[in-house]
Design a protein around this motif. Structure first.
Motif, mmCIF file in Angstrom:
data_model
loop_
_atom_site.group_PDB
_atom_site.id
_atom_site.type_symbol
_atom_site.label_atom_id
_atom_site.label_comp_id
_atom_site.label_asym_id
_atom_site.label_seq_id
_atom_site.Cartn_x
_atom_site.Cartn_y
_atom_site.Cartn_z
ATOM 1 N N GLN B 65 0.818 -1.209 0.000
ATOM 2 C CA GLN B 65 0.000 0.000 0.000
ATOM 3 C C GLN B 65 0.857 1.265 0.000
ATOM 4 N N PHE B 66 2.099 1.105 0.469
ATOM 5 C CA PHE B 66 3.021 2.226 0.557
ATOM 6 C C PHE B 66 3.606 2.598 -0.814
ATOM 7 N N LEU B 67 3.670 1.605 -1.728
ATOM 8 C CA LEU B 67 4.516 1.755 -2.914
ATOM 9 C C LEU B 67 4.201 2.988 -3.763
ATOM 10 N N VAL B 68 2.939 3.187 -4.124
ATOM 11 C CA VAL B 68 2.628 4.270 -5.054
ATOM 12 C C VAL B 68 2.813 5.626 -4.381
ATOM 13 N N ILE B 69 2.222 5.764 -3.211
ATOM 14 C CA ILE B 69 2.292 7.067 -2.550
ATOM 15 C C ILE B 69 3.727 7.340 -2.080
ATOM 16 N N THR B 186 6.424 -8.317 -3.664
ATOM 17 C CA THR B 186 6.172 -8.047 -5.077
ATOM 18 C C THR B 186 7.443 -7.480 -5.689
ATOM 19 N N TYR B 187 7.528 -7.562 -7.010
ATOM 20 C CA TYR B 187 8.684 -6.985 -7.682
ATOM 21 C C TYR B 187 8.714 -5.469 -7.493
ATOM 22 N N GLY B 188 7.518 -4.892 -7.287
ATOM 23 C CA GLY B 188 7.451 -3.455 -7.029
ATOM 24 C C GLY B 188 8.262 -3.068 -5.797
ATOM 25 N N MET B 189 8.296 -3.963 -4.822
ATOM 26 C CA MET B 189 9.074 -3.664 -3.611
ATOM 27 C C MET B 189 10.557 -3.577 -3.964
ATOM 28 N N GLY B 190 11.006 -4.484 -4.824
ATOM 29 C CA GLY B 190 12.399 -4.459 -5.248
ATOM 30 C C GLY B 190 12.741 -3.159 -5.958
ATOM 31 N N VAL B 191 11.845 -2.754 -6.870
ATOM 32 C CA VAL B 191 12.079 -1.504 -7.604
ATOM 33 C C VAL B 191 12.105 -0.324 -6.631
ATOM 34 N N ALA B 192 11.205 -0.356 -5.648
ATOM 35 C CA ALA B 192 11.165 0.740 -4.671
ATOM 36 C C ALA B 192 12.476 0.803 -3.891
ATOM 37 N N ILE B 193 13.004 -0.351 -3.518
ATOM 38 C CA ILE B 193 14.258 -0.357 -2.757
ATOM 39 C C ILE B 193 15.395 0.218 -3.609
ATOM 40 N N ILE B 194 15.439 -0.174 -4.882
ATOM 41 C CA ILE B 194 16.480 0.366 -5.774
ATOM 42 C C ILE B 194 16.342 1.886 -5.871
ATOM 43 N N LEU B 195 15.104 2.347 -6.021
ATOM 44 C CA LEU B 195 14.858 3.788 -6.152
ATOM 45 C C LEU B 195 15.265 4.533 -4.875
ATOM 46 N N ALA B 248 3.881 5.605 -11.735
ATOM 47 C CA ALA B 248 2.826 5.171 -12.667
ATOM 48 C C ALA B 248 2.922 3.663 -12.906
ATOM 49 N N TRP B 249 4.148 3.186 -13.058
ATOM 50 C CA TRP B 249 4.358 1.746 -13.263
ATOM 51 C C TRP B 249 3.903 0.976 -12.023
ATOM 52 N N GLN B 250 4.263 1.499 -10.851
ATOM 53 C CA GLN B 250 3.819 0.872 -9.593
ATOM 54 C C GLN B 250 2.297 0.847 -9.512
ATOM 55 N N ALA B 251 1.663 1.955 -9.931
ATOM 56 C CA ALA B 251 0.199 2.054 -9.835
ATOM 57 C C ALA B 251 -0.463 0.994 -10.712
ATOM 58 N N LEU B 293 9.908 6.908 5.868
ATOM 59 C CA LEU B 293 9.232 6.716 7.160
ATOM 60 C C LEU B 293 7.901 7.460 7.196
ATOM 61 N N GLY B 294 7.894 8.697 6.667
ATOM 62 C CA GLY B 294 6.661 9.498 6.655
ATOM 63 C C GLY B 294 5.564 8.798 5.879
ATOM 64 N N ALA B 295 5.914 8.264 4.712
ATOM 65 C CA ALA B 295 4.910 7.568 3.892
ATOM 66 C C ALA B 295 4.444 6.291 4.598
ATOM 67 N N LEU B 296 5.377 5.629 5.293
ATOM 68 C CA LEU B 296 4.986 4.432 6.052
ATOM 69 C C LEU B 296 4.040 4.790 7.195
ATOM 70 N N VAL B 297 4.314 5.911 7.852
ATOM 71 C CA VAL B 297 3.447 6.342 8.955
ATOM 72 C C VAL B 297 2.020 6.540 8.446
#
Lengths: 340, 338
Positions: B65-69, B186-195, B248-251, B293-297
């Motif tokens: 749920q965190f990925l896009v925002i 999800t692979y999206g998590m991997g992309v988020a970590i790289i970003l 957008a890709w994450q969405a 952290l803010g987005a996770l909160v």
């Protein structure tokens, strides 16, 4: 109704951005003129009809405007279509009414953003002898306008509730409620209707959780995921409109046996029923509202006969899994009659 | 943390820097501490008050749920660090999803559609950046205008439709697999970590990153020290545009359906995450870890409060109060630093 989606924009969380909202407001209402020739030489002979929708962008209101336009052309009338800037833009709608009064229209068709927000402007218009008709959403009191052509949203909600209950086939219901925007007249009526159709009240233990989605597919998805995490037993979902239902379906993909009901009747929504993403939707008919509204103004111009009262333009349960005792049409019919 | 090399903001017109920071200032200047504390408290409270919050499935759900925002907020962070603001980020992303989905429906290969979408979002970032740097227009006004134009463009482009995308490259980021046979990822998590790591590295370990902080801290002072402030600012908007394309890709991975009416509050939600994350709206202080952290909160609050059965409107109240607290803390830190 799908126009709920745009109201999300009005919710402001960060002070800085409140100013952005104000700046948007200042830009005022948007306008599109259409129909008939507008060069003044022959417009004197044509009946001028004003249309004020909630927004210009929502497909539902685009369809309403197009249908009004077609009907006006057919009857030789001239349609002037204006709209608020966003859902809830009362000031934009008041400005639009004043504009139309200044243009000497015979009648005004309005889908009020708020049931009470535009009453003053409507009264001023009626005092000048202009017939005012509410489309899609009633005013409060209903007598503030000459007549109303709208979906009975409570009845539409009842149909969703009855279907979802029936589709559970006697299983003990555990319901997630995905509402639109608090305070919206249409949302409240649909919600109330659903509970009535299901035979429940707001406090019933069968309701496992409620969330505000603003009719936004992504918010509905997140809300549904969270509600399902809270209670894996959820087996029925009420949704305020079809984007919310699509979000719920995505959240529940891979989990079988959950019945999702919806309301609106957009073509995307009907296709989602067809593909089994949700079980049923309840279609409404903006085209009928527009046609009947235009006809009523044309009749008034001809013989001074004012329309009156509430006319329900109807709603239709659409599903490919019909239940005995509930009148419904299949998605093939739905795709022929969907509004956009 | 990212902020160790940034200096506290000097008052307007005062280009002299304060001497070496005191331990207190360093502690207070550590902008990720606040949101970290908020996150820990939220997790403890929800774990104690609900049966369903503290488990590995819900942890996976929260990250999804965190990925896009979160991705939107990362781009927003870059711009806010330069004392700007981006009201158009969600609109850029939504237009990206619409273009990608429509092109792939019109028989372009999905990969090509994705690249076109990424280029488009990046180009829009470049346009905003050019308006900000060349015409010296305030970012608030530029992005307000871009927001309005893109929202309408998206509606016109979609013409009332929404577009579903086929499974494959475009939904790749939403595909799930299991770590150790148990943890859903999800692979999206991997992309988020790289970003996240990539942006953190750029901001803290490169001269470009130091320039970004310097420009946000005091643009005039940065210019006087020989930094090409225009080029730095422009690059920030371009990079942010690229980050929105990844959003957008994450969405599309989250919901394989591009809807012009989606994410209408995405801009505000991302600003909320950045501000709660401790990045200063006045620029020059904050960074990637705080924003994550803010987005996770924000995500945890919505997730936990829903599971606790609390009305969504109270969730908005809680988020709003956190924003005000975060800005107030920022204010106090600035005063002390000055």
């Amino acid at each position: 109704m799908s126009h709920l989606r745009s109201s999300a924009r009005a919710s402001v969380r960060v002070p800085v951005v409140a100013a952005a909202g104000v700046a948007l407001l200042v830009a005022g209402c948007t306008s599109t003129k259409s129909g008939g020739s507008d060069d003044g030489s022959d417009s004197g002979g044509k009946v001028a009809i004003g249309l004020v929708t909630k927004t210009n962008s929502n497909p539902y209101f685009v369809k309403l405007r197009e249908s009004a336009q077609d009907e006006a052309s057919k009857k030789g009338a001239k349609l002037i279509a204006l709209a608020g800037k966003f859902d809830g833009d009362n000031q934009g709608q008041v400005d639009a009414i004043n504009n139309l009064v200044a243009q000497n229209v015979k009648g005004i068709l309005i889908t009020p953003s708020n049931s009470t927000g535009v009453l003053g402007a409507i009264k001023a218009a009626r005092d000048k002898g202009i017939v005012v008709i509410a489309l899609d959403t009633a005013t409060d009191p209903a007598s503030a306008v000459d007549a109303t052509f709208a979906t009975d949203n409570e009845a539409a909600g009842v149909k969703q509730g009855q279907y979802v209950k029936g589709a559970l086939k006697g299983k003990k219901p555990a319901i997630a409620v995905l509402d639109g925007t608090p305070g919206s007249t249409v949302d409240d009526l649909r919600h109330k209707g659903f509970l009535k159709g299901f035979g429940l009240t707001n406090g019933s233990p069968e309701i496992k959780g409620t969330a505000v989605t603003n009719g936004d597919q992504t918010k509905a998805q997140t809300a549904m995921e969270n509600l399902y995490q809270r209670d894996h037993g959820i087996n029925a979902v009420y949704t305020i409109n079809e984007p919310a239902a699509a979000g719920a379906a995505q959240a529940l993909s891979g989990k079988s046996g959950v019945v999702i009901g919806s309301i609106d009747g957009s073509c995307t929504g009907v296709r989602n029923v067809q593909s089994g993403k949700f079980a049923a939707t309840v279609m409404q008919f903006p085209k009928k509202m527009a046609q009947q509204g235009v006809d009523a103004v044309v009749d008034y111009a001809k013989d001074k006969k004012k329309p009156s009262g509430f006319t329900d333009t109807g709603s239709q349960l659409i599903t490919d899994k019909p239940l005995s005792g509930l009148e419904s049409k299949d998605t093939a019919w739905g795709l022929k009659n969907c509004w956009g | 943390m990212t902020t160790t090399q940034t200096s506290p903001v000097a008052p307007e017109g005062d280009t002299t820097r304060p001497p070496a920071k005191t331990a207190v200032a360093r502690a207070l200047g550590n902008t990720a501490a606040g949101p970290l504390a908020a996150l820990v408290i939220a997790v403890i409270v929800f774990s104690a008050t609900t049966d369903t919050f503290f488990n590995i499935d819900n942890a996976s759900l929260i990250v999804e749920q965190f990925l896009v925002i979160g991705t939107l907020a990362l781009g927003q962070t870059l711009i806010i660090l330069t004392a700007g603001i981006d009201l158009a980020n969600a609109a850029i992303m939504v237009l990206g999803t619409l273009v990608i989905a429509k092109l792939s429906q019109d028989a372009l290969p999905a990969g090509v559609a994705l690249i076109v979408g990424i280029l488009l979002c990046t180009a829009i970032g470049a346009v905003s950046g050019t308006l900000v740097t060349r015409l010296r227009l305030p970012p608030f006004i530029v992005t307000l205008g871009v927001l309005s134009v893109l929202t309408a463009t998206g509606q016109l482009f979609a013409n009332g439709e929404s577009f579903s995308v086929p499974s494959g490259v475009l939904t790749f980021l939403g595909e799930r697999s299991y770590l150790f046979g148990r943890i859903e990822v999800t692979y999206g998590m991997g992309v988020a970590i790289i970003l996240i790591v990539g942006l953190w590295f750029l901001l803290t370990q490169t001269s470009w990153g130091r320039n970004v902080y310097a420009v946000g801290d005091d643009e005039e002072a940065a210019r006087l020290t020989g930094i090409n402030t225009r080029r730095t600012l422009l690059s920030v908007y371009v990079l942010a545009g690229f980050v929105y394309a990844i959003a957008a890709w994450q969405a599309l991975g989250r919901i394989p359906n591009a809807d012009p009416n989606a994410f209408q509050t995405g801009n505000l939600d991302s600003i909320t995450a950045v501000v709660i994350g401790g990045t200063s709206l006045f620029g020059g202080r904050g960074g990637v870890p705080g924003t994550v952290l803010g987005a996770l909160v924000v995500t945890v609050l919505t997730n936990g409060l829903t599971q606790a059965g609390i009305d969504s409107l109270y969730q908005q109240v809680a988020t709003g109060i956190l924003v005000i607290v975060a800005v107030a803390v920022d204010r106090v830190v600035r005063r002390r630093a000055a």
